[in-house]
Enzyme design. Structure first.
Site, mmCIF file in Angstrom:
data_model
loop_
_atom_site.group_PDB
_atom_site.id
_atom_site.type_symbol
_atom_site.label_atom_id
_atom_site.label_comp_id
_atom_site.label_asym_id
_atom_site.label_seq_id
_atom_site.Cartn_x
_atom_site.Cartn_y
_atom_site.Cartn_z
ATOM 1 C CD GLU A 1 -2.991 -1.099 2.214
ATOM 2 O OE1 GLU A 1 -2.549 -1.386 3.340
ATOM 3 O OE2 GLU A 1 -4.184 -0.811 1.994
ATOM 4 C CD GLU B 1 -3.495 -6.119 3.682
ATOM 5 O OE1 GLU B 1 -3.572 -6.851 2.665
ATOM 6 O OE2 GLU B 1 -2.772 -5.108 3.736
#
Ligand code: NAD
Length: 697
Positions: free
Chosen positions: A107, A127
């Site tokens: 990210e 995740e």
């Protein structure tokens, strides 16, 4: 600077190096100086571009998950703050990725203008495996680079991709062959030369607009990606977030992503999955055995028996790169065993998950023999012959004569006493149990059974080899059935009794699948083959009224097209069978049991609670070192739903006090031992604490 963040120069390019060993996690103590450095560089006219790179073996491998659910995680600057700051920088920003850029790491890289990866690097957003979604813009930025359909597949699976694939998909802009930082600096300088504007990922909308014009195609991709999510919230939330990236503007989608993330992070499912993440790592540590114990070398493996388990076990070692010698009683048995092995690899080739070339390489790693002398050069020998003590002892007696000094001798026994097996050798310190699960080449769990005399370095070696071949090892003690099968036993008899008292196989199985298990006990029995348990019971002088009667009628499960259910030719779909219903009624009548309505709640209490009770006994007897080890056994070996964290974690959510109360109730009603609350369970419930002593019930 801070020690966690260093800024240097390569010509007029600023190189920001993050250094937070071991994996450069984005802890608060790293985020703070990074934010400061980026702010300073943004306004520094002497820097024409910024390269972000990492010291050590990898780029940022993720957020600091020890901060999850704690105030530190949200303390600013947060990762979203860092990403937002990066996107205010107009000079080119380049992430130089080596090792893995996972989760928050990717990210951060996605908030840079450009990404240059080392050729061995991997990138991904895993995740979902912790019951979460990428909560720092991953679901909003990745679709802008690779398109929403590819993004949803990556985010829902959580599977990382290699540099070449990442380049093709558009996650990275270049792949470096040599020095990564030099390549990233050169890339940045080239971008400076071409001039701006350098468009931040947030403003790249062409792929979003294309998807907006064809939402049906995106929704079909979501359906495919979430097909196996089985009751888990995170995969659906991931898909929802990517959909928002199409239907909402960037800031609104980002805000929604954060909301979804915060909801998941506070929920029981993510707590359960994070518990399992740590539990798996914890399970690799054996109390009382320090890091100073060196493993023995394992370069060649022997496997005795090429049946259901032996074949799969041999494949596991070969798949992990170890050459294997398989020993059987006859050439015919070897032929049969190798035909199955070959067939299994051929299926993988047909499915496209293995190339013909790799298949050939693997087949070449096997040797076959009927002569024990050929096992003399093996460092580890795993026995997977019939489940009979006398046969096992004979095999170990022979091994004792031929195996080289220091070779590790292991049994794959499901139930038998490993100490007794060890006693048939003159080297019990080298003996242990390696209990694989069926199909052994697929199932990840490995119960490592520690005998009374097993040497510490033998255990350490077994743990290392297990990891090398991709298994999840849990060290357990000697008892009938070890951890998994022993707890399974506590529920098996009860499932049958529920039928006699009025439940149907389909009702019991539905309670299990509603709970999140992939299948219920009767579907499971039909799949595994009812004849296995039947033969086992006969050898032990035990009975199971209904399963025995089914076997006597030739109903062995899927393999005969009939068991607790009917199966149409070539189908694995269980169809309820009136004949089974009649048989259950008849057996109930014979026993004088009046069948009644059995509630779903009763089914849960009478099947799951005895398992937890047995789990408490296993802990008390120190057969398992920690409650979390039991959770690892059940989630990896028996399909316990990961969103519930394993039986012991779930027991705490359910409340130990309630469980004890209901066990006492059923004990009073039936007098059965399985319901008699284990002393440990009672003590914890009375004290209002949980197994992990963290949470009250
Ligand atoms: P199986 O009957 O499929 O295979 C046993 C093989 O061992 C046969 O091929 C047989 O020819 C061979 N064999 C028997 N005696 C031998 C000897 N003296 N020397 C060499 N080979 C010999 O049985 P299986 O299901 O593979 O079970 C093997 C072991 O694994 C048992 O101890 C069982 O309890 C355990 N186990 C089974 C499962 C399962 O689901 N099937 C799961 C975990 C553990």
């Amino acid at each position: 600077m801070s020690g966690y963040v260093e800024v240097s120069r390569a010509g007029d390019v600023a190189v920001v190096t993050l250094d937070n060993p071991p994996v450069n996690a984005l802890s608060l103590h790293l985020r703070e100086p990074l934010h400061q450095a980026l702010e300073a560089l943004r306004d520094d006219e002497t820097a024409s571009a910024i390269v972000i790179t990492c010291a050590g073996r990898t780029f940022v491998s993720g957020a600091d998950i020890t901060e999850f659910g704690t105030p530190k995680q949200l303390q600013r600057p947060s990762l979203p703050d860092l990403c937002a700051l990066l996107e205010t920088i107009s000079k080119p920003t380049v992430a130089a990725i080596h090792g893995t850029a996972l989760g928050g790491g990717l990210e951060l890289a996605l908030a840079c203008h450009y990404r240059v990866a080392d050729k061995a690097a991997k990138v991904g957003l895993p995740e979902v495996k912790l019951g979460l979604l990428p909560g720092s813009g991953g679901t909003v930025r990745l679709p802008r680079l690779v398109g929403p359909e590819k993004a949803v597949a990556m985010i829902v699976s959580g599977a990382p991709i290699g540099a070449a694939q990442a380049l093709k998909a558009g996650v990275v802009d270049d792949v470096a062959e040599g020095d990564l930082v030099a390549a990233a600096v050169a890339f940045a300088q080239a971008k400076v030369r071409t001039g701006g504007p350098h468009v931040p990922v947030r403003d790249r909308n062409d792929k979003i607009e294309a998807a907006r014009a064809d939402l049906a195609s995106f929704d079909a991709a979501v359906k495919e990606a979430t097909r196996k999510s089985r009751g888990l919230e995170a995969p659906l939330a991931c898909a929802e977030a990517v959909r928002n990236a199409i239907t909402l503007d960037f800031d609104a989608a980002l805000k929604k992503e954060r909301e979804l993330f915060l909801k998941l992070v506070a929920g029981d499912q993510s707590r359960a999955q994070r518990h399992l993440f740590f539990a798996e790592r914890e399970a690799a540590k054996v109390p009382g055995i320090g890091k100073d114990v060196a493993p023995r070398q394992v370069a060649r493996v022997g496997v005795i028996g090429a049946g259901t388990m032996g074949g799969g076990i041999a494949m596991s070692f070969v798949n992990g790169g170890l050459p294997v010698t398989v020993l059987e009683m006859s050439e015919e048995a070897l032929d049969r065993g190798f035909a199955t092995i070959e067939k299994n690899y051929a299926i993988s080739v047909a499915r496209g998950s293995l190339s013909e070339e790799v298949k050939q390489e693997r087949m070449a790693r096997f040797s076959r023999t009927t002569d024990y002398a050929d096992l003399a050069d093996c460092d580890l020998i795993v026995e997977a012959v019939f489940e009979e003590m006398d046969v096992k002892k004979q095999v170990f007696g022979k091994l004792d004569k031929v195996a080289k000094p220091g070779a590790i001798l292991a049994s794959n026994t499901s139930y038998l006493d490993v100490d007794e097996i060890a006693s048939s050798t003159g080297r019990p310190q080298d003996v242990l149990g390696l209990h694989f699960f069926s199909p052994a080449n697929v199932m990840r769990l490995l119960e490592i059974v520690r005998g009374k005399k097993t040497a510490p370095d033998v255990l350490v070696t077994a743990l290392g080899v297990a990891r090398k071949i991709g298994k999840v090892p849990v060290v357990v003690g000697v008892c009938h059935g070890f951890v998994g099968n022993r707890m399974l036993g506590a529920r098996s008899a009860e499932s049958e009794d529920l039928l006699l008292e009025g439940a149907t196989p389909q009702q019991v199985d539905k309670v299990f699948t509603d709970f999140g298990w992939p299948m219920g006990p009767f579907q499971m029995g039909d799949l595994a083959g009812l004849d296995i348990g039947w033969r086992n019971r006969k050898s032990l002088g035990k009975t199971a009224v209904i399963a025995d009667a089914l076997c006597e009628a030739g109903r062995f499960g899927q393999k005969t097209g009939k068991g607790f259910y009917l199966y149409e030719e070539g189908s694995r779909t269980p169809v309820p069978d009136a004949e089974v219903e009649r048989l259950i009624e008849e057996k109930a009548r014979e026993r004088g049991t009046n069948r009644r309505n059995v509630s779903d709640e009763e089914i849960t209490e009478r099947t799951l609670y005895p398992m937890i009770n047995e789990g408490a006994r296993v802990l008390e007897e120190k057969i398992a070192a920690r409650p979390s080890d039991i959770d690892i056994v059940w989630t990896n070996g028996y399909g316990f739903p990961i969103g519930k964290g394993g039986p012991m974690f779930w027991a705490e959510l359910e409340g130990l006090r309630k469980i004890v109360e209901r066990l006492e109730y059923w004990h009073g009603k039936t007098g059965k031992d399985v319901f008699k609350p284990a002393p440990l369970l009672k003590r914890l419930a009375e004290a209002g604490s949980g197994f992990t002593s963290k949470s009250a019930s």
